[in-house]
Design a protein around this motif. Structure first.
Motif, PDB file in Angstrom:
ATOM      1  N   GLY A   1      36.080 -59.109  74.094  1.00 55.51           N
ATOM      2  CA  GLY A   1      36.008 -60.545  74.357  1.00 55.51           C
ATOM      3  C   GLY A   1      35.754 -61.375  73.127  1.00 55.51           C
ATOM      4  O   GLY A   1      36.189 -62.534  73.036  1.00 55.51           O
ATOM      5  N   GLU A   2      35.061 -60.794  72.114  1.00 55.63           N
ATOM      6  CA  GLU A   2      34.771 -61.549  70.900  1.00 55.63           C
ATOM      7  C   GLU A   2      36.045 -61.879  70.132  1.00 55.63           C
ATOM      8  O   GLU A   2      36.107 -62.885  69.409  1.00 55.63           O
ATOM      9  N   TYR A   3      37.087 -61.032  70.273  1.00 58.82           N
ATOM     10  CA  TYR A   3      38.354 -61.290  69.580  1.00 58.82           C
ATOM     11  C   TYR A   3      39.306 -62.134  70.427  1.00 58.82           C
ATOM     12  O   TYR A   3      40.212 -62.765  69.882  1.00 58.82           O
ATOM     13  N   LEU A   4      39.120 -62.114  71.743  1.00 65.71           N
ATOM     14  CA  LEU A   4      40.026 -62.841  72.631  1.00 65.71           C
ATOM     15  C   LEU A   4      39.607 -64.281  72.871  1.00 65.71           C
ATOM     16  O   LEU A   4      40.312 -65.018  73.566  1.00 65.71           O
ATOM     17  N   SER A   5      38.458 -64.689  72.330  1.00 65.37           N
ATOM     18  CA  SER A   5      37.986 -66.051  72.563  1.00 65.37           C
ATOM     19  C   SER A   5      38.987 -67.067  72.018  1.00 65.37           C
ATOM     20  O   SER A   5      39.670 -66.837  71.012  1.00 65.37           O
ATOM     21  N   GLY A   6      39.072 -68.210  72.690  1.00 66.28           N
ATOM     22  CA  GLY A   6      40.016 -69.244  72.272  1.00 66.28           C
ATOM     23  C   GLY A   6      39.740 -69.765  70.877  1.00 66.28           C
ATOM     24  O   GLY A   6      40.669 -70.047  70.105  1.00 66.28           O
ATOM     25  N   GLU A   7      38.459 -69.870  70.516  1.00 66.25           N
ATOM     26  CA  GLU A   7      38.092 -70.364  69.190  1.00 66.25           C
ATOM     27  C   GLU A   7      38.585 -69.418  68.101  1.00 66.25           C
ATOM     28  O   GLU A   7      39.144 -69.854  67.077  1.00 66.25           O
ATOM     29  N   PHE A   8      38.402 -68.106  68.311  1.00 66.55           N
ATOM     30  CA  PHE A   8      38.832 -67.101  67.341  1.00 66.55           C
ATOM     31  C   PHE A   8      40.356 -67.124  67.204  1.00 66.55           C
ATOM     32  O   PHE A   8      40.902 -67.140  66.084  1.00 66.55           O
TER      33      PHE A   8
END
Length: 460
Positions: free
Chosen positions: A89-96
């Motif tokens: 989820g840390e890589y799939l976040s919209g901000e990332f």
């Protein structure tokens, strides 16, 4: 239905920052000093040079990537082109994802349930954790020092040869050969020079070496007297005495289980900051043995220089082996393999029965290297192309005997408890001792076809 076989490796990057592998590891049951429970790794595909960042929360991954990107792009004057990760989820976040798009970075994700597609990052995490466990078990430090051990592990990996690249990661990343003269044993004691002291006060104190600071040319030391970690360059390391008197943690644990009274180290600290002396406990020094340990000959000289690994690859075919600069060594290795086949009566030459199509065979070549990167032996293995056979038609069952891991652990525990030496034995071409129930016909190996019997095949 079963999962498909994971086959070919992806194309390698041709320059630094062409492809970056990343993965987040955690949550750790015991916090590192500073309250860290996670860490994130970034590994360059071309050089295999790695970075590690400690994190308090999994959501800090985005900030760590921005810090990594700013540093490496400024140092190398290049830009990151591809970022490969799992589907966390840390890589799939919209901000990332928006940040990657704005900076022209292609985001590659592994397929769901397929961690091998992100194999470089997964193996790097496993290697780091194995090193951390080993380093902590060979020290008297609490497990809360795993953060310092982790930073030390990545520092070492960047400076030593790797099978994945022809030179050390440090040399491919910076263009300079690394020096190993300054490397020390993690967790060893050292006499460190104090600052201002009274005239009759001792000018040094005994501390524990815990790593290499990134910002300063020096060493990290842990002071048991005030429970702080600090940086110093004025130290005399006591590595020789440390190794001579060392008692493995496995011996300590076994003694505790048997009722022997050895103080147990504190391994469950609260979230702490290194500047607060009240949050961590002073490590207890275990009982030492008088057993003398000597350095193996294969490690002597590794601290002075790093040998460059040759650029040549192992030959893939018989023709390449015969055209290789080491052709005479390959010829000798193949001759040894053929002699093993004859000694074990692996096949007999027969006429090919009607309606039977023989399977092929090929030579597999491998240079076996030592710790210094130099070639020690040349291996040539003759393998049958068994993948052309069909289950239920050509064979019914395949299996391979393996040892139970818990049995090995029991033997190692007994050896550690009784202070025994462990010796390892290898049986050459052990698989040739098996017997086949099926009738299998194989073509004669290239380069060793019997004269006058070209039309015959090998019945295994």
């Amino acid at each position: 239905m079963t999962k498909r076989t994971f086959s070919a490796k992806g194309a390698r990057a041709t320059e630094c920052l062409g492809l970056i592998h990343t993965n987040v590891c955690g949550h750790m049951s015991i916090q590192a000093r500073g309250g860290y429970e996670y860490f994130i790794t970034f590994t360059d595909d071309y050089s295999r040079f790695g970075y590690v960042y400690l994190m308090r929360h999994k959501s800090d991954a985005f900030d760590m990537f921005k810090a990594f990107k700013a540093e490496v792009e400024n140092q190398l004057e290049k830009h990151i082109k591809i970022l490969r990760s799992d589907r966390g989820g840390e890589y799939l976040s919209g901000e990332f994802q928006q940040y990657l798009i704005d900076n022209g970075i292609v985001s590659q994700f592994s397929a769901p349930g397929t961690p091998q597609q992100n194999g470089v990052a997964e193996r790097r995490n496993r290697t780091l954790l194995d090193m951390v466990r080993s380093m902590l078990s060979y020290s008297t430090l609490p497990i809360s020092f795993w953060g310092y051990a982790l930073q030390t592990a990545i520092y070492i990996l960047n400076d030593v040869p790797s099978k994945s690249v022809p030179k050390t990661p440090h040399e491919l990343w910076t263009g300079r050969k690394p020096s190993l003269q300054h490397l020390r044993i993690f967790g060893c004691p050292a006499h460190v020079l104090k600052g201002k002291t009274e005239k009759m006060e001792s000018r040094s104190e005994t501390c524990i070496f815990v790593g290499y600071p990134k910002e300063t040319k020096g060493y990290y030391f842990y002071s048991p007297s005030d429970l702080k970690v600090f940086v110093s360059t004025n130290a005399k390391f006591l590595e020789k005495d440390y190794m001579n008197d060392f008692v493995p943690r496995s011996r300590i644990v076994l003694n505790e289980m048997s009722g022997d009274t050895i103080p147990r180290e504190v391994t469950q600290p609260n979230p702490i900051v290194s500047s607060d002396p009240t949050q961590d406990q002073q490590p207890t020094i275990p009982r030492r043995s008088g057993r003398v340990r000597t350095q193996p000959e294969r490690y002597i000289g590794l601290g002075e220089s790093v040998e460059n690994l040759p650029d040549d690859d192992d030959p893939y075919t018989y023709k390449e082996a015969m055209e290789d600069v080491d052709s005479r060594h390959w010829q000798k290795a193949m001759q040894s393999e053929i002699e093993s086949m004859f000694d074990n009566k692996v096949w007999s030459l027969v006429d090919l029965p009607k309606g039977i199509k023989p399977i092929g065979c090929k030579w597999v070549y491998k240079r076996k290297r030592g710790m210094d990167g130099k070639v020690e032996t040349f291996k040539a293995r003759l393998v049958a192309k068994g993948y052309t056979q069909k289950e239920g038609i050509d064979y019914e069952e395949t299996f391979s005997p393996v040892a139970m891991l818990k049995s090995i652990r029991i033997l190692l525990s007994i050896a550690a408890s009784l202070d025994l030496e462990i010796w390892q034995m290898d049986v050459k071409t052990a698989f040739l001792n098996g017997s086949l129930d099926e009738s299998i016909y194989m073509m004669q190996p290239e380069g060793f076809i019997e004269k006058g019997q070209v039309d015959k095949v090998c019945k295994l």
